[in-house]
Scaffold this motif. Structure first.
Motif, PDB file in Angstrom:
ATOM      1  N   ALA A  53      55.424  84.607  25.372  1.00  0.00           N
ATOM      2  CA  ALA A  53      56.506  83.743  24.891  1.00  0.00           C
ATOM      3  C   ALA A  53      57.843  84.353  25.282  1.00  0.00           C
ATOM      4  O   ALA A  53      57.927  85.535  25.644  1.00  0.00           O
ATOM      5  CB  ALA A  53      56.422  83.557  23.374  1.00  0.00           C
ATOM      6  N   ASN A 103      61.574  79.854  15.484  1.00  0.00           N
ATOM      7  CA  ASN A 103      60.536  79.575  16.478  1.00  0.00           C
ATOM      8  C   ASN A 103      59.377  80.550  16.353  1.00  0.00           C
ATOM      9  O   ASN A 103      58.200  80.155  16.364  1.00  0.00           O
ATOM     10  CB  ASN A 103      61.122  79.650  17.890  1.00  0.00           C
ATOM     11  N   TRP A 127      65.687  81.035  17.113  1.00  0.00           N
ATOM     12  CA  TRP A 127      64.564  81.762  17.721  1.00  0.00           C
ATOM     13  C   TRP A 127      63.737  82.494  16.683  1.00  0.00           C
ATOM     14  O   TRP A 127      62.523  82.631  16.837  1.00  0.00           O
ATOM     15  CB  TRP A 127      65.104  82.698  18.810  1.00  0.00           C
ATOM     16  N   GLY A 135      62.160  82.340  28.360  1.00  0.00           N
ATOM     17  CA  GLY A 135      61.356  81.130  28.438  1.00  0.00           C
ATOM     18  C   GLY A 135      61.059  80.743  29.869  1.00  0.00           C
ATOM     19  O   GLY A 135      59.953  80.275  30.191  1.00  0.00           O
ATOM     20  N   THR A 194      58.366  82.921  30.981  1.00  0.00           N
ATOM     21  CA  THR A 194      57.095  82.475  30.408  1.00  0.00           C
ATOM     22  C   THR A 194      56.532  81.306  31.196  1.00  0.00           C
ATOM     23  O   THR A 194      55.324  81.260  31.479  1.00  0.00           O
ATOM     24  CB  THR A 194      57.299  82.084  28.933  1.00  0.00           C
ATOM     25  N   CYS A 254      65.400  71.024  29.258  1.00  0.00           N
ATOM     26  CA  CYS A 254      64.097  70.973  28.611  1.00  0.00           C
ATOM     27  C   CYS A 254      63.557  69.543  28.571  1.00  0.00           C
ATOM     28  O   CYS A 254      62.379  69.304  28.855  1.00  0.00           O
ATOM     29  CB  CYS A 254      64.184  71.540  27.203  1.00  0.00           C
ATOM     30  N   LEU A 257      62.506  83.506  24.955  1.00  0.00           N
ATOM     31  CA  LEU A 257      63.632  82.635  24.648  1.00  0.00           C
ATOM     32  C   LEU A 257      64.575  82.555  25.839  1.00  0.00           C
ATOM     33  O   LEU A 257      64.771  83.536  26.550  1.00  0.00           O
ATOM     34  CB  LEU A 257      64.367  83.131  23.406  1.00  0.00           C
ATOM     35  N   SER A 258      65.106  81.377  26.096  1.00  0.00           N
ATOM     36  CA  SER A 258      66.107  81.156  27.131  1.00  0.00           C
ATOM     37  C   SER A 258      65.616  81.693  28.483  1.00  0.00           C
ATOM     38  O   SER A 258      64.632  81.189  29.024  1.00  0.00           O
ATOM     39  CB  SER A 258      67.431  81.792  26.708  1.00  0.00           C
ATOM     40  N   SER A 310      64.482  76.640  26.425  1.00  0.00           N
ATOM     41  CA  SER A 310      64.442  76.852  27.864  1.00  0.00           C
ATOM     42  C   SER A 310      63.921  75.607  28.575  1.00  0.00           C
ATOM     43  O   SER A 310      63.469  74.649  27.954  1.00  0.00           O
ATOM     44  CB  SER A 310      63.565  78.065  28.197  1.00  0.00           C
ATOM     45  N   VAL A 362      57.635  78.635  24.698  1.00  0.00           N
ATOM     46  CA  VAL A 362      58.878  78.509  25.460  1.00  0.00           C
ATOM     47  C   VAL A 362      59.977  78.071  24.496  1.00  0.00           C
ATOM     48  O   VAL A 362      59.957  76.949  23.992  1.00  0.00           O
ATOM     49  CB  VAL A 362      58.715  77.482  26.605  1.00  0.00           C
ATOM     50  N   PHE A 363      60.927  78.970  24.224  1.00  0.00           N
ATOM     51  CA  PHE A 363      61.967  78.714  23.233  1.00  0.00           C
ATOM     52  C   PHE A 363      63.303  78.493  23.938  1.00  0.00           C
ATOM     53  O   PHE A 363      63.744  79.336  24.721  1.00  0.00           O
ATOM     54  CB  PHE A 363      62.128  79.895  22.268  1.00  0.00           C
ATOM     55  N   ILE A 395      56.558  74.309  22.985  1.00  0.00           N
ATOM     56  CA  ILE A 395      57.917  74.269  23.519  1.00  0.00           C
ATOM     57  C   ILE A 395      58.862  73.897  22.383  1.00  0.00           C
ATOM     58  O   ILE A 395      58.646  72.902  21.685  1.00  0.00           O
ATOM     59  CB  ILE A 395      58.019  73.252  24.675  1.00  0.00           C
TER      60      ILE A 395
END
Length: 385
Positions: A269, A375, A372, A275, A278, A344, A271-272, A297, A294-295, A331
């Motif tokens: 996983a 998340n 996040w 992501g 990932t 996204c 973030l941004s 992103s 996927v956070f 996601i």
């Protein structure tokens, strides 16, 4: 310019004081005493500013008599006002709950506020402020069994250097002889490093609470440094991170920790920017990871048209394999105010067109750590079930 440099040096050396600490601050001290707020938990020890007011507005106070202009930058810039004793003050709008970076702008120069703890973010050390959270306390420290965050050095074949990795081990890890654990590999965003998820993200507290409530399986969480200088958002950068994960990080973890070493017990996983890593690494290595998160992103258009097109071609040719191997493709976005929202949504439309299974989740708050943390709180219980 010489005066500005001198002022910055004084501040960084603690040459200014929060007005509640300054015996000569006069009326400013009285104003502080009359507020119903409390010092932020992220303040350095005994610092009285910044102060969080009951409505989550924040009062800042800084003694800097030689400065010409002071501002607080919390995404929005706030002009500070100076009184006759050289104390600058401002009260912000209501700030969202959770963690936020901020900077002190001295005559336009951004510096960390010496009254607050500093965190590596935005590509430099920046101040951070924690706004109290009233939504269930999933990242509040509680009287539950606690795991550890370990800092280890490993040799990176890609970087040709020794690098650090932060590793969360669940409560009782050292005493559960013979037990092996699944692993979540989680990546930071741009301008951050391996400290992000451990410090700003409160990963250990979130996992401790989830595991104590039996909402998540005991697992290791591996937080590596995904920075490679000069690579930007190019495919060379994405390839470097993929190689780092596959050739250095996973082998190091599986050699030195009690882990279950198969795809069903690995998750990836980020973030941004993490992501994007990932997406790039996780989808084409779906034989290595069964869970992807996927956070905030999505492929950056048009910058990454070529990379995105190649991934969509892969998904079209391998749709059945990807849907079979990925037990969860999760996601999440920080609502429409998230800077990655449009990218996204374009990606989600393409995934739907290609009949790729995914789960979508929104939590309002934009492109920020409160989102996040939330998340991770919702993603971790889905893993390894």
């Amino acid at each position: 310019m010489r005066k500005l440099v001198h002022l910055c040096c004084l501040l960084m050396l603690g040459g200014y004081q929060c007005y509640a600490q300054n015996n000569n601050a006069g009326s400013a001290t009285s104003n502080m005493a009359n507020t119903a707020g409390v010092p932020a938990a992220t303040n350095i020890r005994q610092a009285k500013s910044p102060v969080i007011l009951p409505n989550n507005r924040v009062m800042f106070s800084i003694k800097a008599p030689d400065a010409k202009k002071l501002q607080i930058d919390l995404g929005k810039k706030y002009d500070m006002q100076k009184d006759s004793s050289g104390v600058w003050t401002v009260t912000t709008d209501s700030i969202g709950e959770g963690f936020h970076y901020y900077s002190l702008l001295i005559d336009g120069v951004a510096v960390a506020d010496p009254a607050s703890e500093s965190f590596y973010g935005m590509g430099r050390m920046a101040s951070g402020i924690e706004i109290p959270f009233s939504g269930g306390g999933y990242y509040a420290e509680k009287d539950v069994p606690h795991g550890d965050v370990r800092i280890k050095k490993y040799y990176s074949a890609k970087a040709k250097a020794w690098r650090r990795v932060f590793i969360y081990t669940p409560p009782g890890y050292d005493f559960k002889t013979g037990e092996k654990f699944p692993v979540l590999y989680i990546l930071h965003g741009g301008g951050e490093d391996e400290r992000g998820w451990a410090n700003q993200g409160k990963t250990d507290v979130i996992l401790d609470n989830l595991i104590a409530e039996k909402k998540a399986k005991p697992m290791l969480v591996v937080m590596p440094d995904a920075n490679f200088s000069g690579a930007g958002f190019s495919e060379d950068y994405l390839l470097a991170v993929e190689a780092e994960i596959k050739e250095s990080i996973i082998p190091f973890i599986e050699k030195n920790y009690h882990t279950k070493n198969d795809a069903l017990h690995r998750a990836l996983a980020g973030l941004s920017m993490g992501g994007l890593n990932t997406l790039y690494t996780g989808i084409k290595n779906n034989n290595m990871f069964s869970y992807l998160g996927v956070f905030s992103s999505g492929w950056i258009m048009p910058m990454q048209d070529k990379i995105a097109s190649a991934q969509y071609d892969y998904l079209k040719k391998n749709q059945l394999q990807v849907n079979t191997n990925l037990k969860k493709f999760w996601i999440a976005m920080g609502g429409k105010e998230d800077i990655a929202y449009n990218n996204c949504q374009a990606m989600l439309a393409k995934l739907k067109e290609l009949n790729i299974n995914y789960t979508y989740y929104e939590y309002p708050g934009g492109h920020t750590w409160p989102v996040w943390r939330n998340n991770l709180y919702h993603f971790a219980p889905l893993l390894f079930q």
